[in-house]
Design a protein around this motif. Sequence first.
Motif, short mmCIF file in Angstrom:
data_model
loop_
_atom_site.label_atom_id
_atom_site.label_comp_id
_atom_site.label_asym_id
_atom_site.label_seq_id
_atom_site.Cartn_x
_atom_site.Cartn_y
_atom_site.Cartn_z
N GLY A 193 0.81 -1.22 0.00
CA GLY A 193 0.00 0.00 0.00
C GLY A 193 0.84 1.26 0.00
O GLY A 193 0.46 2.26 -0.62
N MET A 194 1.98 1.25 0.70
CA MET A 194 2.89 2.39 0.65
C MET A 194 3.48 2.53 -0.74
O MET A 194 3.66 3.63 -1.25
CB MET A 194 3.99 2.23 1.69
CG MET A 194 5.06 3.33 1.62
SD MET A 194 6.27 3.20 2.93
CE MET A 194 7.79 3.37 1.98
N GLN A 195 3.78 1.41 -1.39
CA GLN A 195 4.33 1.44 -2.74
C GLN A 195 3.29 1.95 -3.74
O GLN A 195 3.63 2.72 -4.64
CB GLN A 195 4.81 0.04 -3.12
CG GLN A 195 5.96 -0.45 -2.23
CD GLN A 195 6.27 -1.92 -2.39
OE1 GLN A 195 5.73 -2.59 -3.26
NE2 GLN A 195 7.13 -2.43 -1.54
N VAL A 196 2.03 1.56 -3.56
CA VAL A 196 0.95 2.09 -4.40
C VAL A 196 0.87 3.60 -4.24
O VAL A 196 0.72 4.34 -5.22
CB VAL A 196 -0.39 1.42 -4.05
CG1 VAL A 196 -1.55 2.14 -4.73
CG2 VAL A 196 -0.38 -0.05 -4.46
N LEU A 197 0.95 4.08 -3.00
CA LEU A 197 0.90 5.51 -2.72
C LEU A 197 2.02 6.23 -3.47
O LEU A 197 1.79 7.27 -4.12
CB LEU A 197 1.02 5.74 -1.21
CG LEU A 197 0.99 7.17 -0.69
CD1 LEU A 197 -0.34 7.83 -0.99
CD2 LEU A 197 1.26 7.19 0.82
N ASN A 198 3.22 5.68 -3.42
CA ASN A 198 4.35 6.32 -4.08
C ASN A 198 4.21 6.31 -5.59
O ASN A 198 4.41 7.34 -6.26
CB ASN A 198 5.65 5.60 -3.67
CG ASN A 198 6.89 6.31 -4.18
OD1 ASN A 198 7.07 7.50 -3.97
ND2 ASN A 198 7.74 5.58 -4.88
N VAL A 199 3.82 5.18 -6.16
CA VAL A 199 3.69 5.07 -7.62
C VAL A 199 2.54 5.94 -8.12
O VAL A 199 2.67 6.64 -9.15
CB VAL A 199 3.50 3.60 -8.03
CG1 VAL A 199 3.12 3.49 -9.51
CG2 VAL A 199 4.77 2.80 -7.76
N ALA A 200 1.41 5.92 -7.42
CA ALA A 200 0.25 6.69 -7.86
C ALA A 200 0.52 8.18 -7.89
O ALA A 200 -0.08 8.92 -8.68
CB ALA A 200 -0.95 6.40 -6.95
N LEU A 201 1.46 8.64 -7.05
CA LEU A 201 1.78 10.06 -6.98
C LEU A 201 3.03 10.42 -7.78
O LEU A 201 3.53 11.55 -7.68
CB LEU A 201 1.94 10.49 -5.52
CG LEU A 201 0.67 10.36 -4.66
CD1 LEU A 201 0.95 10.79 -3.23
CD2 LEU A 201 -0.48 11.14 -5.25
N GLY A 202 3.53 9.47 -8.58
CA GLY A 202 4.61 9.79 -9.50
C GLY A 202 5.97 9.24 -9.18
O GLY A 202 6.95 9.58 -9.84
N GLY A 203 6.08 8.35 -8.20
CA GLY A 203 7.36 7.76 -7.84
C GLY A 203 7.61 6.43 -8.52
O GLY A 203 6.80 5.96 -9.31
N THR A 204 8.75 5.82 -8.21
CA THR A 204 9.12 4.53 -8.77
C THR A 204 9.51 3.59 -7.64
O THR A 204 9.61 3.99 -6.47
CB THR A 204 10.30 4.64 -9.76
OG1 THR A 204 11.49 5.00 -9.02
CG2 THR A 204 10.03 5.69 -10.83
N LEU A 205 9.77 2.31 -7.99
CA LEU A 205 10.15 1.31 -7.00
C LEU A 205 11.48 0.65 -7.37
O LEU A 205 11.79 0.50 -8.56
CB LEU A 205 9.07 0.22 -6.89
CG LEU A 205 7.67 0.67 -6.50
CD1 LEU A 205 6.73 -0.52 -6.48
CD2 LEU A 205 7.67 1.39 -5.16
#
Length: 246
Positions: free
Chosen positions: A120-132
């Motif tokens: 869920g934290m990763q979804v938050l980051n990706v949805a707002l323009g980040g990467t993994l």
Amino acid sequence: MASNGSDRRPRIGVTTYLMPARHGVWDHEAALIPRDYLDVVVRAGGTPLLLPPLPEVDPGVLDVLDGLVLSGGGDVDPARYGAQPHPRTGGTSAVRDAAEETLLHAALAADVPVLGVCRGMQVLNVALGGTLAQHLPEVVGHEGHRPAPATFGRTRVRLDADSLLGGLLGDEVEVECYHHQAVGELAPDLVPVGHAEDGTVEAVELRGPRFAVGVQWHPEQTADDLRLFRSLVDAASADIRIEGNA
């Protein structure tokens, strides 16, 4: 956000995932979530409502929710942040990714408190323009964040003292974790407020006054520490009281 006055328990939506399941004489796909999520929401004072990953999600579901938990699970599809899949990336679901991003954006637009757990934290980051980072052991040189299948690792996380999570949990906390991916490039609107000893970002907060936080660990596994889920429920309760007194 729904409101019937301040005397009801906050309704906390919890995202689920589709998996093969057996019960009784049946063996078919089902929408699942570990019971730990439900128990901790109830113990924290909320009422959990399960949100399946539907191909078409109605953002209007946020009208009946007071808080949202983006739960853990399989990896986010790297296509969502413009990357090719790593050989160790797996368990992706384009339907779930899209459904949870829709719910997240609707929650942020409606000022509904959000807690992202692990994936869920990763979804938050990706949805707002980040990467993994798709396979963390290649970055940090060890398997401590996911030591073995179905075995949680123990990670010590240092939290920023002036952050919401630092004020809630203290300067340092030992947590249960199970992940092989982590934040790569941080989304512009997120602030990294917690780090493991190896430098991995373990907690983020959305800039501004809204309650929108992500933790890379699994707080639902720590039955004797309800502080994080109670904080989510308290944020949802505050909105109910405000609307009930309007």
